[in-house]
Design a protein around this motif. Sequence first.
Motif, PDB file in Angstrom:
ATOM      1  N   ARG A 198       0.856  -1.271   0.065  1.00  0.00           N
ATOM      2  CA  ARG A 198       0.022   0.225   0.226  1.00  0.00           C
ATOM      3  C   ARG A 198       0.858   1.141   0.041  1.00  0.00           C
ATOM      4  N   ALA A 199       0.411   2.340  -0.361  1.00  0.00           N
ATOM      5  CA  ALA A 199       0.838   3.684  -0.528  1.00  0.00           C
ATOM      6  C   ALA A 199       1.488   4.048   0.779  1.00  0.00           C
ATOM      7  N   GLY A 200       2.578   4.651   0.999  1.00  0.00           N
ATOM      8  CA  GLY A 200       2.964   5.158   2.391  1.00  0.00           C
ATOM      9  C   GLY A 200       4.034   4.397   2.986  1.00  0.00           C
ATOM     10  N   TRP A 218     -10.673  -3.472  12.859  1.00  0.00           N
ATOM     11  CA  TRP A 218      -9.155  -3.128  12.970  1.00  0.00           C
ATOM     12  C   TRP A 218      -8.888  -1.671  13.037  1.00  0.00           C
ATOM     13  N   GLN A 219      -7.970  -1.025  13.800  1.00  0.00           N
ATOM     14  CA  GLN A 219      -7.526   0.249  13.539  1.00  0.00           C
ATOM     15  C   GLN A 219      -6.906   0.585  12.371  1.00  0.00           C
ATOM     16  N   ASP A 220      -6.530   1.732  12.050  1.00  0.00           N
ATOM     17  CA  ASP A 220      -5.522   1.936  10.708  1.00  0.00           C
ATOM     18  C   ASP A 220      -4.256   1.276  11.136  1.00  0.00           C
ATOM     19  N   PRO A 221      -3.905   0.454  10.148  1.00  0.00           N
ATOM     20  CA  PRO A 221      -2.238  -0.140  10.256  1.00  0.00           C
ATOM     21  C   PRO A 221      -1.177   0.863  10.115  1.00  0.00           C
ATOM     22  N   VAL A 222      -0.148   0.530  11.204  1.00  0.00           N
ATOM     23  CA  VAL A 222       0.803   1.561  11.148  1.00  0.00           C
ATOM     24  C   VAL A 222       2.156   0.816  10.653  1.00  0.00           C
ATOM     25  N   ASN A 223       2.836   1.567   9.762  1.00  0.00           N
ATOM     26  CA  ASN A 223       3.985   1.207   9.235  1.00  0.00           C
ATOM     27  C   ASN A 223       5.176   0.788  10.113  1.00  0.00           C
ATOM     28  N   GLN A 224       5.901  -0.144  10.142  1.00  0.00           N
ATOM     29  CA  GLN A 224       6.666  -0.386  11.264  1.00  0.00           C
ATOM     30  C   GLN A 224       8.113   0.282  11.366  1.00  0.00           C
ATOM     31  N   PRO A 226      11.744   2.471   9.556  1.00  0.00           N
ATOM     32  CA  PRO A 226      12.881   2.139   8.781  1.00  0.00           C
ATOM     33  C   PRO A 226      13.610   1.356   9.515  1.00  0.00           C
ATOM     34  N   ASN A 227      13.576   0.985  10.906  1.00  0.00           N
ATOM     35  CA  ASN A 227      14.490   0.023  11.395  1.00  0.00           C
ATOM     36  C   ASN A 227      14.261  -1.605  10.837  1.00  0.00           C
ATOM     37  N   ILE A 228      12.894  -1.615  10.438  1.00  0.00           N
ATOM     38  CA  ILE A 228      12.129  -2.833   9.938  1.00  0.00           C
ATOM     39  C   ILE A 228      12.342  -2.749   8.102  1.00  0.00           C
ATOM     40  N   ASN A 229      11.698  -1.795   7.942  1.00  0.00           N
ATOM     41  CA  ASN A 229      11.177  -1.780   6.814  1.00  0.00           C
ATOM     42  C   ASN A 229      12.376  -0.981   5.609  1.00  0.00           C
ATOM     43  N   THR A 230      12.592  -1.403   4.434  1.00  0.00           N
ATOM     44  CA  THR A 230      13.502  -0.378   3.372  1.00  0.00           C
ATOM     45  C   THR A 230      12.848  -0.412   2.121  1.00  0.00           C
ATOM     46  N   ALA A 231      13.556   0.007   1.292  1.00  0.00           N
ATOM     47  CA  ALA A 231      13.107   0.000  -0.091  1.00  0.00           C
ATOM     48  C   ALA A 231      13.164  -1.209  -0.663  1.00  0.00           C
ATOM     49  N   ALA A 232      13.621  -2.373  -0.154  1.00  0.00           N
ATOM     50  CA  ALA A 232      13.456  -3.583  -0.565  1.00  0.00           C
ATOM     51  C   ALA A 232      12.283  -4.427   0.101  1.00  0.00           C
ATOM     52  N   GLU A 233      12.288  -5.620  -0.010  1.00  0.00           N
ATOM     53  CA  GLU A 233      10.775  -6.524   0.248  1.00  0.00           C
ATOM     54  C   GLU A 233      10.992  -6.806   1.759  1.00  0.00           C
ATOM     55  N   GLU A 234      10.209  -6.579   2.750  1.00  0.00           N
ATOM     56  CA  GLU A 234      10.133  -7.020   3.871  1.00  0.00           C
ATOM     57  C   GLU A 234       8.675  -7.815   4.091  1.00  0.00           C
ATOM     58  N   PHE A 235       8.767  -8.929   4.909  1.00  0.00           N
ATOM     59  CA  PHE A 235       7.524  -9.580   4.980  1.00  0.00           C
ATOM     60  C   PHE A 235       7.647 -10.408   6.123  1.00  0.00           C
ATOM     61  N   HIS A 236       6.729 -11.124   6.844  1.00  0.00           N
ATOM     62  CA  HIS A 236       6.552 -12.278   7.678  1.00  0.00           C
ATOM     63  C   HIS A 236       7.299 -11.887   8.890  1.00  0.00           C
ATOM     64  N   PHE A 237       6.501 -11.455  10.049  1.00  0.00           N
ATOM     65  CA  PHE A 237       6.889 -11.209  11.227  1.00  0.00           C
ATOM     66  C   PHE A 237       6.507 -12.115  12.197  1.00  0.00           C
ATOM     67  N   SER A 238       7.638 -12.620  12.958  1.00  0.00           N
ATOM     68  CA  SER A 238       7.273 -13.801  14.110  1.00  0.00           C
ATOM     69  C   SER A 238       7.956 -13.044  15.233  1.00  0.00           C
ATOM     70  N   GLN A 239       7.278 -13.110  16.459  1.00  0.00           N
ATOM     71  CA  GLN A 239       7.844 -12.599  17.674  1.00  0.00           C
ATOM     72  C   GLN A 239       7.805 -13.500  18.612  1.00  0.00           C
ATOM     73  N   ASP A 240       8.924 -13.618  19.437  1.00  0.00           N
ATOM     74  CA  ASP A 240       9.050 -14.723  20.459  1.00  0.00           C
ATOM     75  C   ASP A 240       8.757 -14.046  21.740  1.00  0.00           C
ATOM     76  N   GLU A 241       8.693 -14.932  22.795  1.00  0.00           N
ATOM     77  CA  GLU A 241       8.275 -14.332  24.315  1.00  0.00           C
ATOM     78  C   GLU A 241       9.067 -13.172  24.932  1.00  0.00           C
ATOM     79  N   SER A 242      10.192 -13.073  24.277  1.00  0.00           N
ATOM     80  CA  SER A 242      11.452 -12.095  24.804  1.00  0.00           C
ATOM     81  C   SER A 242      10.781 -10.797  24.321  1.00  0.00           C
ATOM     82  N   GLY A 243      10.132 -10.743  23.006  1.00  0.00           N
ATOM     83  CA  GLY A 243       9.849  -9.320  22.217  1.00  0.00           C
ATOM     84  C   GLY A 243      10.514  -9.148  21.140  1.00  0.00           C
ATOM     85  N   ARG A 244      11.438 -10.377  20.732  1.00  0.00           N
ATOM     86  CA  ARG A 244      12.136 -10.182  19.295  1.00  0.00           C
ATOM     87  C   ARG A 244      11.223 -10.496  18.548  1.00  0.00           C
TER      88      ARG A 244
END
Length: 327
Positions: A198-200, A218-224, A226-244
């Motif tokens: 999506r745009a933005g 759902w509320q409006d989604p928030v882009n995560q 520049p520490n996560i997203n770049t001009a390249a492809e990012e996808f598939h977010f999996s979080q462990d119990e520590s928050g990582r």
Amino acid sequence: MHSPLKSAIQRSLAAAILLSLPLAANAQPASEGQDWVDLAVHNFGAPINTMWAEGELSFADDGTMVFCSAREDMAVAPGDPKDLYIANFNPDTGSWDTPVNMGIPINAAPAMDEDPLRMGDDREPWITADGQTIYFKSDRLATTSPRNNNDIFVINKQSDGSWSDPELVGYPISTNEGDEHCPAILQDGETLCFASRRAGGYGGSDIWCASPDGAGGWQDPVNQGPNINTAAEEFHFSQDESGRVYFTSARPGGYGGMDIYSAMQLGVNEWSEASNLGPQVNTAAADMCPALPPGGKTITWFSTRQDNSLGNIDIFWTNKSNINTDN
């Protein structure tokens, strides 16, 4: 794979799951000493991997696994590119029972007479920790104009153990042009993250997250950011119990193809700078879509690497102690 060797490898992965299950409350912890099984990257093996391509997977807390496969011997229709499968973890054998195709209507048959983009491609399932809900992406409502290849759908387990018919997770999650895919729920049990064009965003697929609005939507989604997203492809977010979180990125500086990165949660929609998991996981091939079995000690993903393949794209696992988490 030689059966005694396969059994040893499966027991190592199963131990991490067994120790997290109520059924295994009296199980003894594995030795602290690391042998080659602890240090290696392992093919998940049969009955999960086959001569066909296996991919995106996730786990409920009881070890139930959902994943996708291009296997032709159990597809819902000829020419179907990917279907969703479910496999129950059997604590008596320390492995997974034979996977079951989740069937129509959860898996859609090709409908290219309606639109050429509707190929019957159902994949990227995410099962919630309680095993009651599965989110996944599907091209069953794909449109050529505007071009929208995928949307996100949800199913729920019913009282008789069957699954409900898929429902579109509508706007503002699925959009007409965003090509949404790779849904996942964070450790808070309610935040839905997904990839969208999506745009933005920063370019390509970005990872976005949304909180419930309190009224069933759902509320409006928030882009995560520049520490996560770049001009390249990012996808598939999996979080462990520590928050990582662990996710896929094609950003420059990796080992080739897609690599898996991680970042630590610092706050709501706030993350540390991402770091590459290193050469134990990432290779010159495409290494993608991390998932975290219960127990907290292992990480799984799928890869096009051919050094330990059953014939096509396979699912692999290793101990989390073998990965780089510098951030």
